[in-house]
Scaffold this active site. Structure first.
Site, PDB file in Angstrom:
ATOM      1  N   GLU A 285       0.822  -1.208   0.000  1.00  0.00           N
ATOM      2  CA  GLU A 285       0.000   0.000   0.000  1.00  0.00           C
ATOM      3  C   GLU A 285       0.860   1.264   0.000  1.00  0.00           C
ATOM      4  O   GLU A 285       0.551   2.248  -0.675  1.00  0.00           O
ATOM      5  CB  GLU A 285      -0.932  -0.018   1.213  1.00  0.00           C
ATOM      6  N   GLU A 288       2.274   1.660  -3.449  1.00  0.00           N
ATOM      7  CA  GLU A 288       1.231   2.126  -4.369  1.00  0.00           C
ATOM      8  C   GLU A 288       0.958   3.614  -4.156  1.00  0.00           C
ATOM      9  O   GLU A 288       0.802   4.381  -5.116  1.00  0.00           O
ATOM     10  CB  GLU A 288      -0.045   1.307  -4.145  1.00  0.00           C
ATOM     11  N   CYS A 305      -8.417  -2.430   3.402  1.00  0.00           N
ATOM     12  CA  CYS A 305      -8.318  -3.589   4.300  1.00  0.00           C
ATOM     13  C   CYS A 305      -9.674  -4.077   4.803  1.00  0.00           C
ATOM     14  O   CYS A 305      -9.776  -5.203   5.272  1.00  0.00           O
ATOM     15  CB  CYS A 305      -7.453  -3.229   5.510  1.00  0.00           C
ATOM     16  N   SER A 325      -7.018   1.697  -2.900  1.00  0.00           N
ATOM     17  CA  SER A 325      -5.865   0.849  -3.152  1.00  0.00           C
ATOM     18  C   SER A 325      -6.351  -0.492  -3.689  1.00  0.00           C
ATOM     19  O   SER A 325      -7.420  -0.973  -3.324  1.00  0.00           O
ATOM     20  CB  SER A 325      -5.091   0.638  -1.851  1.00  0.00           C
ATOM     21  N   LYS A 364     -15.517 -10.567   6.754  1.00  0.00           N
ATOM     22  CA  LYS A 364     -14.404 -11.403   6.291  1.00  0.00           C
ATOM     23  C   LYS A 364     -14.914 -12.753   5.794  1.00  0.00           C
ATOM     24  O   LYS A 364     -14.302 -13.372   4.919  1.00  0.00           O
ATOM     25  CB  LYS A 364     -13.391 -11.611   7.413  1.00  0.00           C
ATOM     26  N   GLU A 367     -16.044 -11.954   2.411  1.00  0.00           N
ATOM     27  CA  GLU A 367     -14.873 -11.640   1.584  1.00  0.00           C
ATOM     28  C   GLU A 367     -14.154 -12.902   1.125  1.00  0.00           C
ATOM     29  O   GLU A 367     -13.724 -13.011  -0.029  1.00  0.00           O
ATOM     30  CB  GLU A 367     -13.923 -10.745   2.374  1.00  0.00           C
ATOM     31  N   GLU A 372     -13.043 -13.285  -6.969  1.00  0.00           N
ATOM     32  CA  GLU A 372     -11.793 -12.659  -7.413  1.00  0.00           C
ATOM     33  C   GLU A 372     -10.655 -12.856  -6.405  1.00  0.00           C
ATOM     34  O   GLU A 372      -9.493 -12.578  -6.715  1.00  0.00           O
ATOM     35  CB  GLU A 372     -11.988 -11.166  -7.697  1.00  0.00           C
ATOM     36  N   CYS A 509     -11.639  -2.248  13.833  1.00  0.00           N
ATOM     37  CA  CYS A 509     -11.801  -3.689  14.040  1.00  0.00           C
ATOM     38  C   CYS A 509     -12.054  -4.054  15.501  1.00  0.00           C
ATOM     39  O   CYS A 509     -12.655  -5.090  15.779  1.00  0.00           O
ATOM     40  CB  CYS A 509     -10.578  -4.438  13.530  1.00  0.00           C
TER      41      CYS A 509
END
Length: 580
Positions: A285, A288, A305, A325, A364, A367, A372, A509
């Site tokens: 990150e 980038e 994230c 990102s 999560k 996810e 992908e 979180c």
């Protein structure tokens, strides 16, 4: 605002005008039972719909009982909270709720954690007094993250308050009227077809089992008992400051070493740390971000994230798909590295590696199933357990967490820095990125690694960081309602920021939908945050690019940060989704 004097149970107090009876009673340490009421102190939002009437009190001079959660005090008001009339009214309310509620408490997902169950016991209700027709609904098991069972909904509207007012996602609303009322997404769509972000905040505030997490514990036990599976586990930073609460520890108690020992005891072949992958995330990150800064790339860059905020963005701001990102989240980076680099090192077929993530988050789970986020036709992560699920699993195995001796993570995917630990709280990702970005751009050592302007519980925070001769404007938002404000500014061309961190859950979180229930208690989140920063300070290395295991990973396998191999394995893309 002026002060108002009120007497509650023969105790007089002066409170600010507009204070409710319930709030005034709390100042006197007088407890009034509640059910639908929810005070989300950390986001200054209250569910005061007074839909349940459990908190009724008697006010001198008034004929009817009043809901204390929605009744403001007035000068010289005299209130009684524990009269026989109040007690009988509360019992009647709960008895009516129970008459339209399943009685499968022993096998219910919220058994011993259900507020309706606790209130019934407190009021000494031992039988179902009223019998008749019950509302029945088909259980929604369409999503990978959560389950909706409207048979157990008591119409408290907490989920609506959290989803619509705090997160501004607007998934839930009431359908029909009277006895036929239930809460559902628009057009009564199944959850996987709705605009739900699966942040899990609705689950975390639901008082019954109307909203629960998809239980992956049986899948993990099965994998642990499969002879052909090499089962490895990774643990997110926020888990270590909350897991102890399931075993009676104070919020914020750091149980990292005990958690590692417990995971070994239940049979994982290797116990690794998501913090390793968080350091890896910062390498990508930060690289980038620097590339965008130096080559006129799209700014602000947004951290990626949090899968809850990513799905929110894909539905509601999908005209800005080029801004975040492209980095995968840390646990997904861990999964793909485990099934490539690590699999090669230990000589195991990746198809035989089963990766389990212990996360503070429901999103999560969703996810991990995104198509992908696969490599060589394999999911990067095979199963996700929440902090609550891990606690339940350890109890099932009769493991007393707090009495275990500390153990260390396995290597090499267990080595981490303080920068990765702070991923667990709001502001931590961008602070970690700045620690590395500063040194890479200046070629100087950053002595003061703590960016205090980015820490705290304000919904939106900002800082200006001087790097060389350039002022870098940073923003942090936690809670999707706050994220919306920043995203709307970007859409309108009003944003002046270079980088923004967004977390779906209030507090980041540490306040995730899979953490032990805190029901809006600000002190719990504050202590968890303190635990995160305590662990950061204890680390030998506090910048991600200093992690020896990360350096070795790039030397042996990945090449350069933001390079071709890193992009193939560690980066992703986003999907334009319908907004309805």
């Amino acid at each position: 605002m002026g002060l108002v004097h009120v007497t509650i149970n023969n105790q007089t107090i002066a409170v600010e005008e507009g204070t409710t009876i319930l709030e005034a009673a709390k100042k006197l340490d007088i407890r009034i039972p509640t059910l639908c009421y929810l005070n989300l102190e950390h986001v200054k939002t209250v569910n005061g719909s007074a839909s349940c009437r459990v908190c009724v009190v008697e006010i001198e001079g008034r004929r009817n009982l009043a809901p204390s959660c929605a009744t403001p005090v007035s000068e010289d008001m005299v209130v009684r909270t524990n009269t026989l009339r109040c007690i009988k009214a509360r019992r009647l309310v709960v008895e009516l709720l129970l008459s339209n509620h399943p009685t499968d408490c022993l096998i219910c997902e919220k058994n011993l954690n259900c507020e309706l169950q606790s209130l019934a016991a407190e009021l000494d209700i031992r039988r179902i007094k009223f019998h008749g027709a019950r509302a029945t609904h088909e259980k929604d098991i369409s999503s990978k993250a959560m389950i909706r069972n409207m048979d157990k909904c008591i119409l408290c509207r907490r989920c609506e308050t959290m989803c619509n007012e705090v997160q501004t996602v607007h998934v839930y609303s009431a359908v029909n009227r009277g006895f036929d009322t239930f809460i559902a997404p628009a057009l009564n769509l199944p959850m996987d077809k709705s605009i739900c972000t699966f942040c899990g905040q609705c689950v975390s505030v639901c008082p019954t089992a109307a909203l629960t997490v998809v239980n992956d514990i049986p899948n993990v036990w099965e994998a642990l008992n499969a002879k052909d599976k090499f089962v490895i586990v990774q643990t997110a930073p926020a888990v270590r400051v909350a897991l102890g609460e399931k075993f009676g520890a104070e919020p914020g108690t750091v149980v990292t070493g005990k958690m590692v020992a417990a995971l070994r005891m239940i049979g994982f072949d290797k116990v690794f740390d998501t913090d390793f992958a968080a350091d890896l995330t910062i390498m990508e990150e930060a690289a980038e971000f620097i590339h965008r800064l130096q080559h006129g790339g799209r700014l602000p860059i947004l951290t990626s994230c949090c899968p809850g905020w990513v799905k929110f963005f894909e539905h509601q701001f999908n005209d800005l798909l080029d801004i975040p990102s492209t980095c995968k989240s840390p646990h997904e980076m861990f999964g793909v590295i485990a099934k490539t680099y690590y699999a090669e090192k230990i000589g195991i077929d990746p198809k035989n590696i089963f990766v389990v993530s212990i996360m503070p988050c429901l999103a999560k789970k969703y996810e991990a199933a995104r198509p992908e986020l696969m490599h060589d036709d394999m999911q990067d992560v095979d199963a996700v357990l929440t902090t609550r699920e891990l606690g339940d699993m350890l109890k099932e195995a009769n493991i007393d967490l707090m009495n275990l001796k500390d153990e260390e993570f396995d290597e090499p995917l267990g080595e981490s820095t303080g920068a990765s630990v702070i991923f667990g709280t709001t502001g931590g990702v961008i602070e970690a990125a700045l620690r590395t970005t500063y040194e890479w751009l200046t070629n100087e050592t950053l002595e003061e690694v703590e960016f205090h302007e980015l820490r705290g519980f304000e919904g939106i925070r900002e800082a200006v960081v001087k790097i060389n001769d350039q002022d870098i404007n940073i923003a942090v938002a936690h809670g999707l309602g706050n994220a919306r404000k920043l995203l709307e500014d970007i859409r309108a061309g009003k944003s002046h920021y270079h980088a923004i961190e967004i977390m779906a859950c209030p507090g980041g979180c540490i306040g995730g939908g899979g953490q032990p229930y805190h029901f809006g208690n600000f002190d719990v989140l504050k202590k968890r945050m303190e635990g995160i920063y305590k662990e950061d300070k204890s680390k030998k290395y506090r910048k991600s690019h200093e992690n020896p295991a990360i350096k070795k990973l790039y030397e042996e396998y990945l090449g350069e940060p933001n390079g071709e191999k890193a992009h193939e394995l560690l980066h992703t893309y986003y999907v334009k989704r319908e907004n309805m």
